[in-house]
Write a protein that holds these residues in place. Structure first.
Motif, PDB file in Angstrom:
ATOM      1  N   GLN A 203      76.333 -37.144-106.958  1.00 45.73           N
ATOM      2  CA  GLN A 203      77.679 -37.951-107.438  1.00 45.73           C
ATOM      3  C   GLN A 203      78.930 -37.319-106.241  1.00 45.73           C
ATOM      4  OE1 GLN A 203      76.960 -39.468-109.846  1.00 45.73           O
ATOM      5  NE2 GLN A 203      78.608 -38.868-111.641  1.00 45.73           N
TER       6      GLN A 203
ATOM      7  N   ARG B 287      78.012 -40.253-103.567  1.00 48.20           N
ATOM      8  CA  ARG B 287      78.034 -41.316-104.051  1.00 48.20           C
ATOM      9  C   ARG B 287      79.679 -41.562-104.217  1.00 48.20           C
ATOM     10  NH1 ARG B 287      74.736 -44.416-104.270  1.00 48.20           N
ATOM     11  NH2 ARG B 287      72.465 -44.227-105.760  1.00 48.20           N
TER      12      ARG B 287
ATOM     13  N   GLN C 243      81.108 -45.667-100.148  1.00 48.15           N
ATOM     14  CA  GLN C 243      81.429 -46.454-101.249  1.00 48.15           C
ATOM     15  C   GLN C 243      80.790 -47.979-100.101  1.00 48.15           C
ATOM     16  OE1 GLN C 243      82.083 -47.633-104.091  1.00 48.15           O
ATOM     17  NE2 GLN C 243      81.510 -45.620-104.230  1.00 48.15           N
TER      18      GLN C 243
ATOM     19  N   TYR D 246      81.308 -55.629-101.009  1.00 48.17           N
ATOM     20  CA  TYR D 246      79.737 -56.341-101.659  1.00 48.17           C
ATOM     21  C   TYR D 246      80.348 -58.433-100.999  1.00 48.17           C
ATOM     22  CZ  TYR D 246      77.711 -53.159-104.232  1.00 48.17           C
ATOM     23  OH  TYR D 246      76.925 -51.728-104.174  1.00 48.17           O
TER      24      TYR D 246
ATOM     25  N   SER E  60      80.659 -59.700-107.443  1.00 47.29           N
ATOM     26  CA  SER E  60      80.577 -58.737-107.002  1.00 47.29           C
ATOM     27  C   SER E  60      81.218 -58.076-108.580  1.00 47.29           C
ATOM     28  CB  SER E  60      80.910 -58.104-105.751  1.00 47.29           C
ATOM     29  OG  SER E  60      81.999 -58.777-106.211  1.00 47.29           O
TER      30      SER E  60
ATOM     31  N   ASN F 234      82.321 -57.031-112.060  1.00 47.07           N
ATOM     32  CA  ASN F 234      81.828 -58.355-113.512  1.00 47.07           C
ATOM     33  C   ASN F 234      82.305 -59.140-114.656  1.00 47.07           C
ATOM     34  OD1 ASN F 234      81.238 -57.943-115.881  1.00 47.07           O
ATOM     35  ND2 ASN F 234      80.336 -56.632-116.533  1.00 47.07           N
TER      36      ASN F 234
ATOM     37  N   ILE G  38      83.751 -42.942-113.751  1.00 50.40           N
ATOM     38  CA  ILE G  38      82.825 -41.757-113.818  1.00 50.40           C
ATOM     39  C   ILE G  38      83.177 -40.254-113.278  1.00 50.40           C
ATOM     40  CG2 ILE G  38      80.632 -42.042-112.508  1.00 50.40           C
ATOM     41  CD1 ILE G  38      80.750 -45.125-112.640  1.00 50.40           C
TER      42      ILE G  38
ATOM     43  N   GLU H 203      75.351 -58.285-107.609  1.00 51.30           N
ATOM     44  CA  GLU H 203      76.345 -57.202-107.083  1.00 51.30           C
ATOM     45  C   GLU H 203      76.372 -55.898-108.155  1.00 51.30           C
ATOM     46  OE1 GLU H 203      78.422 -59.437-104.010  1.00 51.30           O
ATOM     47  OE2 GLU H 203      76.393 -59.708-102.735  1.00 51.30           O
ATOM     48  N   TYR H 204      78.155 -56.707-108.760  1.00 52.32           N
ATOM     49  CA  TYR H 204      78.410 -55.587-109.751  1.00 52.32           C
ATOM     50  C   TYR H 204      77.575 -54.511-110.500  1.00 52.32           C
ATOM     51  CZ  TYR H 204      77.114 -58.930-113.632  1.00 52.32           C
ATOM     52  OH  TYR H 204      76.818 -59.855-114.552  1.00 52.32           O
TER      53      TYR H 204
ATOM     54  N   MET I 150      74.997 -52.947-108.643  1.00 55.33           N
ATOM     55  CA  MET I 150      75.377 -52.349-107.492  1.00 55.33           C
ATOM     56  C   MET I 150      76.302 -51.675-107.579  1.00 55.33           C
ATOM     57  SD  MET I 150      72.788 -54.149-104.385  1.00 55.33           S
ATOM     58  CE  MET I 150      72.236 -55.570-105.128  1.00 55.33           C
ATOM     59  N   ALA I 151      77.315 -52.394-107.236  1.00 51.29           N
ATOM     60  CA  ALA I 151      78.829 -51.619-106.975  1.00 51.29           C
ATOM     61  C   ALA I 151      78.318 -50.376-107.909  1.00 51.29           C
ATOM     62  CB  ALA I 151      79.575 -52.219-107.434  1.00 51.29           C
ATOM     63  N   ALA I 152      78.168 -50.522-109.237  1.00 54.60           N
ATOM     64  CA  ALA I 152      78.257 -49.336-110.362  1.00 54.60           C
ATOM     65  C   ALA I 152      77.354 -48.252-110.245  1.00 54.60           C
ATOM     66  CB  ALA I 152      78.279 -49.988-112.337  1.00 54.60           C
ATOM     67  N   ARG I 153      76.102 -48.530-109.741  1.00 58.87           N
ATOM     68  CA  ARG I 153      75.473 -47.704-109.375  1.00 58.87           C
ATOM     69  C   ARG I 153      75.883 -46.620-108.567  1.00 58.87           C
ATOM     70  NH1 ARG I 153      70.423 -50.879-108.705  1.00 58.87           N
ATOM     71  NH2 ARG I 153      69.160 -48.863-107.806  1.00 58.87           N
ATOM     72  N   THR I 154      76.445 -48.118-107.043  1.00 58.89           N
ATOM     73  CA  THR I 154      76.815 -47.154-105.484  1.00 58.89           C
ATOM     74  C   THR I 154      77.661 -46.111-106.320  1.00 58.89           C
ATOM     75  OG1 THR I 154      77.825 -48.578-105.290  1.00 58.89           O
ATOM     76  CG2 THR I 154      76.212 -48.299-104.093  1.00 58.89           C
ATOM     77  N   LEU I 155      78.759 -46.200-107.281  1.00 56.47           N
ATOM     78  CA  LEU I 155      80.181 -45.454-107.638  1.00 56.47           C
ATOM     79  C   LEU I 155      79.272 -44.139-109.030  1.00 56.47           C
ATOM     80  CD1 LEU I 155      82.635 -48.265-109.012  1.00 56.47           C
ATOM     81  CD2 LEU I 155      82.605 -46.371-107.275  1.00 56.47           C
ATOM     82  N   GLY I 156      77.674 -44.269-108.888  1.00 52.74           N
ATOM     83  CA  GLY I 156      76.897 -43.336-109.370  1.00 52.74           C
ATOM     84  C   GLY I 156      77.012 -42.714-110.856  1.00 52.74           C
ATOM     85  N   GLU I 157      77.033 -44.449-111.797  1.00 49.21           N
ATOM     86  CA  GLU I 157      77.124 -45.211-112.656  1.00 49.21           C
ATOM     87  C   GLU I 157      75.773 -44.946-113.259  1.00 49.21           C
ATOM     88  OE1 GLU I 157      79.070 -44.740-115.202  1.00 49.21           O
ATOM     89  OE2 GLU I 157      79.925 -46.536-115.359  1.00 49.21           O
TER      90      GLU I 157
ATOM     91  N   LYS J 197      77.365 -50.839-120.786  1.00 51.50           N
ATOM     92  CA  LYS J 197      78.774 -51.366-120.073  1.00 51.50           C
ATOM     93  C   LYS J 197      78.428 -52.813-119.276  1.00 51.50           C
ATOM     94  CE  LYS J 197      82.021 -49.326-117.807  1.00 51.50           C
ATOM     95  NZ  LYS J 197      82.753 -48.107-116.282  1.00 51.50           N
ATOM     96  N   HIS J 198      77.544 -53.373-118.398  1.00 50.10           N
ATOM     97  CA  HIS J 198      77.213 -54.427-117.448  1.00 50.10           C
ATOM     98  C   HIS J 198      76.575 -55.400-118.179  1.00 50.10           C
ATOM     99  CE1 HIS J 198      80.289 -52.890-114.567  1.00 50.10           C
ATOM    100  NE2 HIS J 198      79.379 -51.204-114.629  1.00 50.10           N
TER     101      HIS J 198
END
Lengths: 317, 351, 344
Positions: free
Chosen positions: A89, A92, A96, A99, A105, A107, A122, C235-236, C238-245, C253-254
């Motif tokens: 965590q 993370r 960062q 993309y 990139s 949603n 999060i 990519e969104y 991936m972005a969520a994963r790199t944010l720690g989701e 959510k995605h």
């Protein structure tokens, strides 16, 4: 770069290997024994053509993949084997990513405010809903958008605006290090400059460190302090951007440099393209070797004097 | 020089749920025999729509509201689909951005290259294949004889684009429209493809309309350049005139927003804002909301073309007699100085 | 250029003063109205006349069928030997075939008068061989079909979506095993499963539903898995994963919101086949047992006397066809509405 004090190596990648399907017939050595480091507060540019492993390197560092081998030290700590939710965590938040594709990139089913606040949610960085809104509005303003945009959906924005939303999302968790994975290659020329300027401004304001991955060497040269050139999973040349751009020594760097078109008809009329021929397999052990201070070339021991001489010649011209 | 294509006051709009999008709002240009005209602009500026209209390949919700496209004295706007089919591929050919999707994955490349020739000219299959082979050699496919029977996936990206070029050239068209033909390719491959196109143009004297957003590529390929913004051409001139003596603030912005060798850090100029929404284009000059050199009149009336030289026109009120003298961005001043050296024409605006 | 001269003179000198820009808002303003995904889809669905009409027909059918639990013209299961095989009689309609008369030996005979049916009693669609009101039974049967439709949809949503989502999101070995299980399950024909059920359970709703639980959700699971695999690489995500989701949050959510369109469309397509499956079982006698009725059992009863009393088969056949056509048209319309590539 600050030359006075010994700069702190924020990221130190050593012998990173990222293989896909290792040991199988279809083994792909996307990143093969790559070592480089990034000083705190600088921008390190990683260039190469598609499939050279530059994006994979970025994704391995941010642990979207599990590195096959090697060490990645972030702020002195090896993050390549980081396990456990708690350690992850914090990591993370520190690292960062921005993309490439501003259309993929974000949603499409989420409002801009929820996209930006994803990291805030999060990591529980907001004390209340009002605080969360305030943070989102501040971030929107920071990247040059209006707070009235917060309730809209991504498809309503132009490419440059979307990219700025992506930057705001990355900044929401207050990272120290940002991997920019071809952040401008999908944008129009006039918008590219906006995003590059924004990235530089944010770097100054927030003391960020960037790994800037791109195939556009002229833009990489402009934004980076130091550059690494990648070819087929290997780093073939590393040096300050001036040095690589003006005195690129490795034949592949030379061919890459000679292929860049510049918006200058006279230059274009005289530009001569150099074709890169991969050297024959001669069984020599090759690795990154320091040719001059801070200038590394992928070569064998006995090639070092040759490159040193070449550098001297180029500098004399 | 012989004029081969004349586009006159073209207006094109698209119907969408939100209303009418005025994609092209009065575009006129000429194309001469054997030249390369580059059309530069951002996405949404209308460059692709214009050329697709020349080929009459507009989407179903697009309409030609007004204007003429004269090719060999005939107006393409009023041609039927059947008549257009005889022109497409034979007299006007097109190369698209993505070489993978413009090739048929189920047909070997020999037949793909020969197909268009067999359709337009009555030749036997054997003759067509012989021509195809010749052309594939011309575009630099190694071992072309052996590879005639290969399928698109067996070639690399650059080779595929070479094949696409071969297909476009098989009938020796008078006009070749290249819509961002190198955008999807790596720089080293891009350089090869551009060299190839120039080489072939020399050989077969075709005219090329080259659409791109990459000013570096333009500087390399173009004889003349037309800059598009917001559905209009805003500046047109020879390559030297556009790159060394630009007049429109948008052209200034484009040229200054690309890093050059001499540029120091934090110097990159960025055009502020986003491209106009052509659903509701600004009254007057479409560029004025982003234009730091805008005049009050820009908000009222779109500027007409002012002549800078017989080959160079720009649509900006800054060229009007009453307009104030402005100093362009640093990078443009540098370029004007170069122009002064090259041509010996004194740049009064710089003093 | 000639026109230049004309134009310039029209404007006063002060209009050539530099423009002072107001704020950046005007540069970044967005003109198009803000539409959520559902508004956008609804806008496109509305354009499809067939789909909208189908939607309204289905709503009407559902309201009437479920309303008949409380307000039914007659008791659908009450037998009345005196009133057997009566033809349809609709008050105020004097059309042959709907006025209570039947052709017997070349003569129109008022069957209602023969059976001494009181004046105010009408059987809008006639009665069957046991004197039960066909309309009431038809409504009961339609209700069964719609319940089957709802159950099919629920199974798709619960088992199908969950299974596909887990398989797609986990990937690797888990995915491999889960897919092999699916292949085995889908290899068993529905009818075989049904017959196996009948060895343990009584024929009826329970065994039909159990058979559907075994195989009814497989297509949905496959589609959801394929979509999840696709969205997973966006990519969104991936972005969520790199944010720690966490993975489960990413799925909810995605991934889920972005495949909801596909899920709804697939659900709409699986409904008619479930309805038909039930009707088919009813028709071959493996379905509901009397006195309960479904469209399938009504068809079964009707076809035996089709030559003499065609209305007994026409009514359920038309109802079944209308319901299935409506679901298919609606599914088709929804697919176009959710498909962003059709955007115009």
């Amino acid at each position: 770069m600050n030359q006075v004090a010994m700069p702190n190596k924020l990221l130190d990648v050593q012998n990173l290997k990222q293989y896909f399907h290792p040991g199988q017939e279809n083994e792909v050595r996307a990143v093969d024994n790559v070592s480089f480091h990034i000083y705190e507060g600088e921008t390190f540019g990683l260039v190469g053509e598609s499939g050279c492993g530059k994006s994979t390197t970025g994704r391995s560092i941010i642990r979207l993949y599990h590195p096959t081998d090697g060490e990645i030290y972030f702020n002195g700590e090896d993050i390549s084997k980081l396990k456990g939710k708690k350690n992850m965590q914090q990591f993370r938040r520190d690292i960062q990513m921005i993309y490439q594709d501003p259309y993929a990139s974000l949603n499409p089913r989420m409002k801009v405010q929820d996209i930006i606040a994803e990291g805030i949610d999060i990591h529980g960085l907001a004390e209340s809903d009002a605080d969360r809104n305030q943070q989102v509005n501040d971030l929107l303003e920071l990247v040059g958008l209006d707070k009235s945009h917060a309730t809209r959906y991504p498809h309503e924005f132009s490419g440059g605006q979307r990219q700025r939303i992506g930057i705001a999302r990355a900044l929401a968790v207050q990272p120290r290090f940002i991997i920019c994975d071809e952040p401008i290659s999908a944008l129009d020329v006039s918008i590219q400059a906006q995003v590059v300027n924004l990235l530089q401004e944010l770097q100054r304001k927030k003391n960020l460190t960037y790994l800037f991955i791109a195939h556009d060497l002229s833009m990489v040269k402009y934004i980076s302090d130091r550059i690494g050139v990648m070819h087929f999973g290997k780093l073939v040349e590393v040096g300050t951007s001036e040095e690589v751009y003006r005195f690129g020594l490795h034949p592949y760097t030379e061919s890459l440099l000679s292929a860049i078109p510049l918006p200058d008809p006279d230059y274009e009329r005289n530009r001569r393209r150099v074709t890169y021929q991969a050297p024959k397999e001669d069984g020599k052990e090759r690795s990154l070797k320091e040719i001059a201070s801070g200038h590394y070339i992928y070569c064998s021991d006995d090639e070092v004097p040759f490159y040193q001489k070449k550098l001297e010649q180029k500098k004399r011209q | 020089m012989k004029k081969i294509l004349e586009v006159d006051d073209l207006h094109i709009s698209f119907d969408t749920f939100a209303g009418k999008v005025q994609a092209i709002r009065g575009v006129s240009f000429d194309l001469y025999k054997g030249e390369t005209l580059a059309i530069v602009g951002e996405s949404g500026s209308g460059k692709s729509v214009t050329t697709r209209t020349i080929m009459r390949l507009l989407a179903n919700n697009g309409h030609i509201d007004q204007g003429k496209i004269l090719f060999k004295g005939e107006d393409l706007v009023h041609k039927t689909e059947r008549e257009m089919q005889k022109i497409r591929g034979k007299e006007i050919a097109m190369i698209f951005q993505d070489p993978m999707t413009s090739l048929d994955p189920t047909m070997n490349i020999g037949n793909q290259v020969a197909e268009s020739l067999r359709k337009h000219k009555k030749v036997s299959k054997k003759e067509a294949l012989a021509s195809a082979l010749e052309l594939l050699k011309l575009v630099g496919i190694p071992n072309a004889e052996q590879r005639l029977k290969n399928y698109p996936h067996q070639f690399s990206g650059g080779q595929r684009q070479r094949i696409v070029i071969a297909i476009a050239l098989i009938c020796y068209p008078e006009i070749l429209i290249a819509d961002e033909p190198t955008t999807a390719l790596d720089v080293t491959i891009q350089a090869q493809i551009i060299e190839l196109m120039k080489e072939i143009q020399q050989k077969i004297q075709t005219s090329i309309i080259f659409i791109t957003h990459d000013l570096g590529v333009v500087a390399n390929v173009a004889d003349r350049v037309a800059v598009m913004y917001g559905g209009r051409i805003i500046e047109v001139g020879t390559s030297d005139e556009i790159f060394y003596h630009p007049q429109h603030p948008y052209t200034w912005g484009l040229l200054s927003s690309m890093p050059t060798l001499e540029m120091e850090e934090n110097e990159l100029y960025a055009i502020p804002g986003s491209p106009p929404d052509l659903l509701d284009p600004p009254k007057g000059d479409a560029f004025y909301p982003r234009n730091e050199y805008a005049l009050k009149i820009d908000t009222l009336e779109a500027p007409p073309f002012f002549e800078v030289s017989p080959t160079h026109q720009a649509a900006t009120w800054l060229l009007a007699p009453h307009a104030p003298k402005v100093t362009p961005p640093k990078e443009i001043v540098r370029r004007w100085r170069l122009y002064e050296q090259k041509t010996g024409l004194k740049q009064t605006a710089l003093n | 250029m000639e026109q230049t001269q004309l134009n310039v003179k029209q404007f006063s000198a002060d209009s050539f003063e530099p423009l002072i820009h107001a704020e950046r808002e005007s540069r970044e303003k967005i003109v198009a109205p803000s539409l959520t995904f559902l508004q956008d889809s609804w806008r496109r669905l509305k354009k499809n006349k067939g789909a909208v009409i189908s939607l309204f027909i289905l709503i009407a059918v559902a309201v009437i069928a479920f309303g008949s639990i409380w307000v039914s013209p007659h008791d659908p299961t009450k037998q009345n030997v005196k009133y057997i095989n009566l033809p349809p009689k609709i008050p105020g309609v004097s059309l042959d075939g709907f006025n209570g008369t039947a052709l017997i030996g070349g003569q129109r005979v008022d069957k209602y008068a023969q059976a001494n049916v009181p004046e105010q009693v009408h059987f809008y669609l006639g009665t069957d061989g046991l004197g039960r009101d066909l309309l009431s039974r038809l409504l009961m049967g339609t209700r069964v079909s719609l319940i089957i439709a709802i159950i099919a949809a629920l199974l798709d949503l619960s088992i199908g979506v969950t299974y596909g989502m887990i398989s797609g999101m986990k990937g690797g070995k888990v995915d491999n095993v889960m897919q092999r299980v699916l292949e085995v399950l889908s290899g068993i024909p529905n009818l075989v499963v049904m017959i196996l059920m009948l060895t343990i359970f009584e024929p009826g709703m329970t065994s039909i539903i159990l058979a559907m639980i075994v195989t009814g959700w497989i297509t949905m699971a496959r589609i959801v898995r394929a979509q999840a695999l696709k969205i997973k690489d966006q990519e969104y995500v991936m972005a969520a994963r790199t944010l720690g989701e966490s993975s489960s949050k990413i799925a909810l959510k995605h991934v889920l919101p972005n495949i909801s369109g596909v899920i709804i469309v697939q659900m709409m397509f699986s409904i008619p086949s479930a309805i038909f499956f039930e009707a088919f079982l009813g028709f071959i006698g493996l379905g509901l047992r009397p006195p309960a009725a479904s469209l399938g059992t009504l068809l079964n009863e009707g076809y035996k006397t089709f030559r003499f009393l065609p209305h007994l088969m026409w009514a359920p056949a038309i109802t079944l066809s209308v319901i299935m056509v409506c679901f298919n048209l609606l599914a088709d319309g929804l697919r176009d509405a959710f498909d962003p590539k059709m955007k115009d």
